[in-house]
Design a protein around this motif. Structure first.
Motif, PDB file in Angstrom:
ATOM      1  N   PRO A 147      43.788  -0.490 116.566  1.00  0.00           N
ATOM      2  CA  PRO A 147      42.483  -1.028 116.882  1.00  0.00           C
ATOM      3  C   PRO A 147      42.501  -2.469 117.550  1.00  0.00           C
ATOM      4  O   PRO A 147      43.223  -3.515 116.888  1.00  0.00           O
ATOM      5  CB  PRO A 147      41.340  -1.065 115.927  1.00  0.00           C
ATOM      6  CG  PRO A 147      42.175   0.086 114.822  1.00  0.00           C
ATOM      7  CD  PRO A 147      43.462  -0.065 115.206  1.00  0.00           C
ATOM      8  N   GLU A 148      42.092  -2.946 118.525  1.00  0.00           N
ATOM      9  CA  GLU A 148      41.950  -4.185 119.035  1.00  0.00           C
ATOM     10  C   GLU A 148      41.658  -5.222 118.097  1.00  0.00           C
ATOM     11  O   GLU A 148      40.452  -5.045 117.367  1.00  0.00           O
ATOM     12  CB  GLU A 148      41.077  -4.205 120.351  1.00  0.00           C
ATOM     13  CG  GLU A 148      40.923  -5.644 121.274  1.00  0.00           C
ATOM     14  CD  GLU A 148      40.292  -5.841 122.555  1.00  0.00           C
ATOM     15  OE1 GLU A 148      40.234  -6.707 123.012  1.00  0.00           O
ATOM     16  OE2 GLU A 148      39.505  -4.852 122.987  1.00  0.00           O
ATOM     17  N   GLY A 149      42.152  -6.343 117.764  1.00  0.00           N
ATOM     18  CA  GLY A 149      42.085  -7.305 117.089  1.00  0.00           C
ATOM     19  C   GLY A 149      42.489  -6.992 115.623  1.00  0.00           C
ATOM     20  O   GLY A 149      42.448  -8.014 114.859  1.00  0.00           O
ATOM     21  N   GLU A 150      43.264  -5.675 115.384  1.00  0.00           N
ATOM     22  CA  GLU A 150      43.647  -5.578 114.145  1.00  0.00           C
ATOM     23  C   GLU A 150      45.516  -5.593 114.422  1.00  0.00           C
ATOM     24  O   GLU A 150      45.901  -5.711 115.194  1.00  0.00           O
ATOM     25  CB  GLU A 150      43.085  -4.203 113.590  1.00  0.00           C
ATOM     26  CG  GLU A 150      41.694  -4.278 113.389  1.00  0.00           C
ATOM     27  CD  GLU A 150      41.082  -2.844 112.893  1.00  0.00           C
ATOM     28  OE1 GLU A 150      41.687  -2.231 112.231  1.00  0.00           O
ATOM     29  OE2 GLU A 150      39.691  -2.825 113.186  1.00  0.00           O
ATOM     30  N   GLU A 151      45.739  -5.683 113.148  1.00  0.00           N
ATOM     31  CA  GLU A 151      47.325  -5.421 113.241  1.00  0.00           C
ATOM     32  C   GLU A 151      48.069  -4.121 112.668  1.00  0.00           C
ATOM     33  O   GLU A 151      49.215  -3.885 112.867  1.00  0.00           O
ATOM     34  CB  GLU A 151      47.824  -6.646 112.138  1.00  0.00           C
ATOM     35  CG  GLU A 151      47.414  -7.926 112.550  1.00  0.00           C
ATOM     36  CD  GLU A 151      47.908  -9.171 111.540  1.00  0.00           C
ATOM     37  OE1 GLU A 151      48.627  -8.707 110.668  1.00  0.00           O
ATOM     38  OE2 GLU A 151      47.703 -10.274 111.899  1.00  0.00           O
TER      39      GLU A 151
END
Length: 207
Positions: A147-151
């Motif tokens: 997910p965007e913004g996650e690692e």
């Protein structure tokens, strides 16, 4: 709203994968398990779908997308492979490795790296992913479903459906898969370079 196709991880039902392939043919994005984590895939020849793939992940055109291929022969159709590279690929495929290679003219410019004209290539060691590629009849453009913004990548089909039910055409639920991205190796220089260490053990390749 996305459809969910629940398939057997070792013997996936071809009928369901044909349905998922039909959704890809209509321009949809599909989440599918691999030997590293879930990935989201699109048809290589679908310009709009590839743009939605980048948008879903929040990626620009400097980020390598990856072609999921069935075998070494298919890799050589879409990437330039020298003898030394071929030997390394033969050791590592199928498996949780992504290789950066120079793209051939068979790869649309919009999906190769903007300045380097390279592409990520891999052969997944997962029966569901391989069966979906077979159902489509050609390599699939993919990116790890982070997910965007996650690692961390997603590993649960139900969570993927809950988060992306309005963005995906389908989720192929083949159960949980490893919770780690691939090892990425750049083969465009004289000496192979490990760009990212992941699930693939690069020491087995002498790196």
């Amino acid at each position: 709203m996305a459809q969910i196709f629940v398939v057997h991880p070792e013997n996936p039902q071809s009928r369901l994968l044909q349905q998922a392939g039909a959704l890809l043919a209509e321009g949809g994005l599909v989440a599918v398990p691999t030997d590293s984590s879930y990935a989201v895939v699109a048809r290589l020849d679908d310009k709009a779908a590839s743009e939605r793939l980048r948008k879903l992940r929040g990626l620009d055109d400097r980020h390598h997308l990856t072609l999921l291929c069935r075998d070494l022969a298919e890799i050589s159709h879409f990437a330039r492979v020298e003898n030394t590279q071929y030997r390394l690929l033969k050791l590592a495929t199928p498996g949780p490795f992504t290789f950066i290679l120079e793209a051939t003219k068979e790869v649309p410019r919009r999906v190769s790296h903007r300045s380097r004209k390279t592409i990520g290539i891999r052969v997944p060691d997962h029966k569901v992913a391989r069966a979906l590629i077979d159902a489509v009849g050609s390599p699939l453009l993919s990116t790890t479903l982070i997910p965007e913004g996650e690692e961390l990548p997603l590993n649960d089909a139900q969570e993927i459906f809950a988060r992306y039910e309005h963005d995906l055409a389908a989720v192929v639920d083949g159960g949980a898969c490893p919770f780690e991205p691939t090892t990425v190796i750049d083969l465009t220089a004289e000496v192979p370079e490990i760009v990212r260490r992941g699930r693939g053990d690069a020491s087995k390749l002498g790196l």
